[in-house]
Design a protein around this motif. Structure first.
Motif, PDB file in Angstrom:
ATOM      1  N   LYS A 227       0.839  -1.189   0.000  1.00 20.15           N
ATOM      2  CA  LYS A 227       0.000   0.000   0.000  1.00 20.15           C
ATOM      3  C   LYS A 227       0.882   1.250   0.000  1.00 20.15           C
ATOM      4  O   LYS A 227       1.930   1.275   0.621  1.00 20.15           O
ATOM      5  N   ILE A 228       0.435   2.250  -0.741  1.00 16.52           N
ATOM      6  CA  ILE A 228       1.204   3.490  -0.791  1.00 16.52           C
ATOM      7  C   ILE A 228       1.186   4.137   0.585  1.00 16.52           C
ATOM      8  O   ILE A 228       0.140   4.561   1.073  1.00 16.52           O
ATOM      9  N   ARG A 229       2.353   4.163   1.200  1.00 18.36           N
ATOM     10  CA  ARG A 229       2.471   4.766   2.529  1.00 18.36           C
ATOM     11  C   ARG A 229       3.478   5.907   2.453  1.00 18.36           C
ATOM     12  O   ARG A 229       4.556   5.752   1.888  1.00 18.36           O
ATOM     13  N   SER A 322      10.269   7.700 -11.440  1.00 13.48           N
ATOM     14  CA  SER A 322      10.121   6.419 -10.744  1.00 13.48           C
ATOM     15  C   SER A 322      11.045   6.438  -9.545  1.00 13.48           C
ATOM     16  O   SER A 322      12.184   6.900  -9.642  1.00 13.48           O
ATOM     17  N   PHE A 323      10.547   5.934  -8.444  1.00 11.28           N
ATOM     18  CA  PHE A 323      11.373   5.889  -7.250  1.00 11.28           C
ATOM     19  C   PHE A 323      11.565   4.444  -6.780  1.00 11.28           C
ATOM     20  O   PHE A 323      12.311   3.704  -7.384  1.00 11.28           O
ATOM     21  N   LYS A 324      10.864   4.031  -5.757  1.00 15.57           N
ATOM     22  CA  LYS A 324      11.090   2.683  -5.223  1.00 15.57           C
ATOM     23  C   LYS A 324      10.628   1.594  -6.180  1.00 15.57           C
ATOM     24  O   LYS A 324      11.216   0.518  -6.244  1.00 15.57           O
ATOM     25  N   THR A 325       9.572   1.864  -6.931  1.00 11.66           N
ATOM     26  CA  THR A 325       9.034   0.930  -7.911  1.00 11.66           C
ATOM     27  C   THR A 325       8.949   1.629  -9.258  1.00 11.66           C
ATOM     28  O   THR A 325       8.507   2.775  -9.324  1.00 11.66           O
ATOM     29  N   PRO A 326       9.396   0.980 -10.348  1.00 10.36           N
ATOM     30  CA  PRO A 326       9.238   1.615 -11.661  1.00 10.36           C
ATOM     31  C   PRO A 326       7.785   2.004 -11.909  1.00 10.36           C
ATOM     32  O   PRO A 326       6.889   1.167 -11.783  1.00 10.36           O
ATOM     33  N   GLN A 599      -0.294  11.991  -5.513  1.00  7.64           N
ATOM     34  CA  GLN A 599      -0.817  11.755  -6.859  1.00  7.64           C
ATOM     35  C   GLN A 599      -0.891  10.270  -7.170  1.00  7.64           C
ATOM     36  O   GLN A 599      -1.834   9.812  -7.820  1.00  7.64           O
ATOM     37  N   MET A 600       0.078   9.501  -6.701  1.00  6.44           N
ATOM     38  CA  MET A 600       0.034   8.050  -6.885  1.00  6.44           C
ATOM     39  C   MET A 600      -1.182   7.468  -6.181  1.00  6.44           C
ATOM     40  O   MET A 600      -1.898   6.616  -6.722  1.00  6.44           O
TER      41      MET A 600
END
Length: 607
Positions: A227-229, A322-326, A599-600
């Motif tokens: 989950k986006i945290r 892209s940061f932790k995940t493409p 935004q994600m």
């Protein structure tokens, strides 16, 4: 037994297709009408994704059905298989009918992320309420389940007179291979396991890409996507005052210049003699591009926003890092967005994307289509036009013939056009065509000779382009996707140097005077910069900035694998999502990261 298994899988396949039809009918007001021209690609996509879906759902069922031992014919064993099949059909029904309703509100297929909401106190009530409101879907699900069970029992198993251990073992081994192939979406070193984002390749809109998808595939492929945290450092008002991705250019006159973007595989900043004369006092490994930079607007301190090729396309073509995940591998890759192609299509541009790899390689085509690039040319297109003799044996078509093919295709395009291409020859295993192996310089590292080859391919492209009427009215952009794994200087081995790339813009008509700009820039700055260059005056969404606005402080941001790196003109800061240790940098980094993840979470990238 093998015939019986195929018939049973046909039942499961039919269930998936009935559920897809139901999904479309229920959500047709959102998805829009289907045209005859769209249907072939949609059907092709469903074949690939349904194979993966059934492999995930019934893979173990297939293997259990084909174990090469006689006990598989026993009544108890066949009963176990029957209930496994029923549970598989229940999973298909539950997740896809739930998707049918959920999509109408969320505009996306259900993924593992939705399970993060299951701990809400009202989850059970919401599900019950949705089922009561859509009772007819519940009845349809029961009817499909009963029909599938009935048809399954009609398929009879005949035990052979003698065991056929060798044949059955070979069939079992082949089935393992086919299941893995189905889960991956194909075979070959160029093909990554398909993800949700690949569905965009077969659809004309992100919403219609949901027709290609189905569940439980979407859930399996997003397991591990937590989950986006993120920390909300600022309230909405303060955040807007610190950083906003919504751009409003002043009214200007749109000049309708063509745009051609070369995304150069592994073109590190350190490859350039022009930018690093101290490293190469006598030899340039990219002499054409070095000479072109002397007549270009060069961003000397340009940095990649990601570490892999798959990170580059969203950054360059949609100004989304892209940061932790493409980003291209996340469910948000199908979210509403306006990439460079989408924006310029609305201004009367034709949009083209070229890549010498296979159509499904790396998910490039899928994301390019999401970013609004409509005319696609790949390895398949090249070989259909020029034969298969230019395959490099590893990744796709050699850069020289493919860029020549691209140049000729652009000469058929209606102006104005925007085009992007991804080169591939300057990549592991670092080989060049046989005829150039003793001609091009070997270099200091394994990548230098392939860099020299791509540079030669670029020279040949420009030699042809100069003779064409569209050349003078074109803006040419050269930007690396990321830094090469092969490094020469010590500086390139630092965290900062490991994202330092080549990035410059060349305008044959002199629109941009030659400039050696040392302000820090990044890949996500390219889309805003290009829109400013052609005079685009409407609001748009971009995480980057217009690099020509010198009063804006330049920066670059990427993720090192353990923390965020924030690069400025004078120093780099490292952010562990708590603090950089510097108050001045803290507010900038925190605002950018918070906005990105908001935004994600929102699943929308629109102004």
């Amino acid at each position: 037994m093998k015939r019986a298994l195929l018939l049973r899988l046909t039942i499961a396949y039919a269930v998936v297709w009935v559920l897809r039809v139901v999904f479309y009918l229920y959500n047709s007001d959102l998805l829009g009408a289907l045209t005859w021209g769209e249907i072939p690609d949609l059907l092709r996509g469903t074949l690939i994704f349904d194979a993966a879906n059934l492999a995930y759902t019934f893979g173990l069922f297939v293997l259990l059905s084909l174990v090469p031992f006689p006990f598989r014919y026993s009544k108890v064993y066949q009963k176990i298989l029957y209930w496994y099949f029923v549970l598989g059909v229940v999973a298909l029904l539950f997740f896809n009918l739930s998707d049918t309703i959920y999509f109408h509100y969320a505009r996306k297929r259900g993924t593992i992320d939705e399970f993060s909401y299951a701990d809400n106190d009202n989850t059970a009530w919401v599900m019950i309420k949705a089922a009561l409101e859509n009772w007819y879907l519940l009845l349809l699900g029961v009817a499909i389940l009963m029909g599938a069970g009935y048809l399954y029992k009609k398929i009879k198993i005949v035990k052979p007179a003698k065991p056929r251990y060798l044949v059955n073992s070979l069939v079992f081994g082949l089935s393992v291979f086919l299941l893995i192939t189905a889960m991956r979406g194909g075979i070959g070193r160029q093909i990554r396991p398909i993800t949700l984002g690949n569905a965009a390749q077969f659809a004309t809109t992100p919403l219609k890409a949901s027709l290609v998808l189905s569940n439980p595939f979407c859930i399996f492929r997003t397991i591990g996507n937590s989950k986006i945290r993120y920390t909300k450092y600022y309230d909405a008002t303060t955040l807007d005052s610190l950083y906003s991705p919504i751009h409003h250019h002043k009214s200007q006159t749109l000049n309708h210049k063509n745009i051609v973007i070369f995304i150069l595989e592994s073109f590190s900043h350190e490859h350039s003699q022009y930018l690093n004369p101290q490293l190469y006092p006598t030899q340039s490994y990219m002499p054409f591009l070095d000479s072109l930079m002397q007549h270009s607007y060069v961003f000397d301190n340009a940095y990649a926003n990601g570490r892999k090729s798959i990170d580059a396309l969203p950054s360059i073509l949609a100004s989304i890092p892209s940061f932790k995940t493409p980003f291209a591998l996340t469910p948000q890759a199908l979210a509403p967005m306006e990439g460079l192609g989408t924006i310029l299509n609305k201004q009367g541009y034709e949009s083209w994307f070229f890549n010498g790899s296979q159509e499904r390689s790396m998910g490039f085509v899928a994301f390019a289509k999401s970013a609004g690039f409509n005319n696609i040319r790949t390895m398949e297109s090249y070989e259909a036009a020029r034969g298969s003799g230019d395959y490099d044996g590893y990744w796709g078509i050699w850069d020289e013939p493919f860029l020549n093919f691209m140049a000729h295709e652009l000469s058929t395009a209606k102006q104005p056009f925007v085009a992007a291409t991804f080169t591939l020859s300057s990549h592991h295993p670092f080989v060049v065509p046989e005829k150039y192996r003793d001609v091009l310089p070997k270099g200091k590292t394994k990548v230098h000779q392939p860099v020299a080859y791509t540079d030669l391919a670029m020279r040949r492209f420009f030699d042809y382009a100069k003779t064409e009427p569209w050349y003078e009215n074109t803006v040419f952009v050269m930007v690396a996707d990321h830094v090469s794994s092969e490094t020469f200087s010590q500086q390139a081995r630092t965290d900062k140097g490991n994202s330092h790339i080549i990035q410059f813009i060349y305008t044959p008509d002199g629109t941009l005077a030659p400039m050696h700009d040392t302000v820090t820039t990044q890949q996500i700055d390219l889309m805003p910069t290009l829109l400013a260059l052609i005079g685009y005056d409407k609001p748009y969404f971009a995480f980057g900035r217009n690099a020509f606005r010198q009063r804006d402080r330049g920066f670059a941001v990427n993720y090192t694998g353990t923390q965020f790196q924030w690069i400025t003109d004078s120093v780099s800061y490292y952010f562990d999502e708590t603090t950089t240790g510097t108050a001045r940098a803290d507010s900038a980094v925190k605002a950018f990261i918070q906005r990105y993840y908001e935004q994600m979470e929102r699943g929308e990238f629109l102004p």
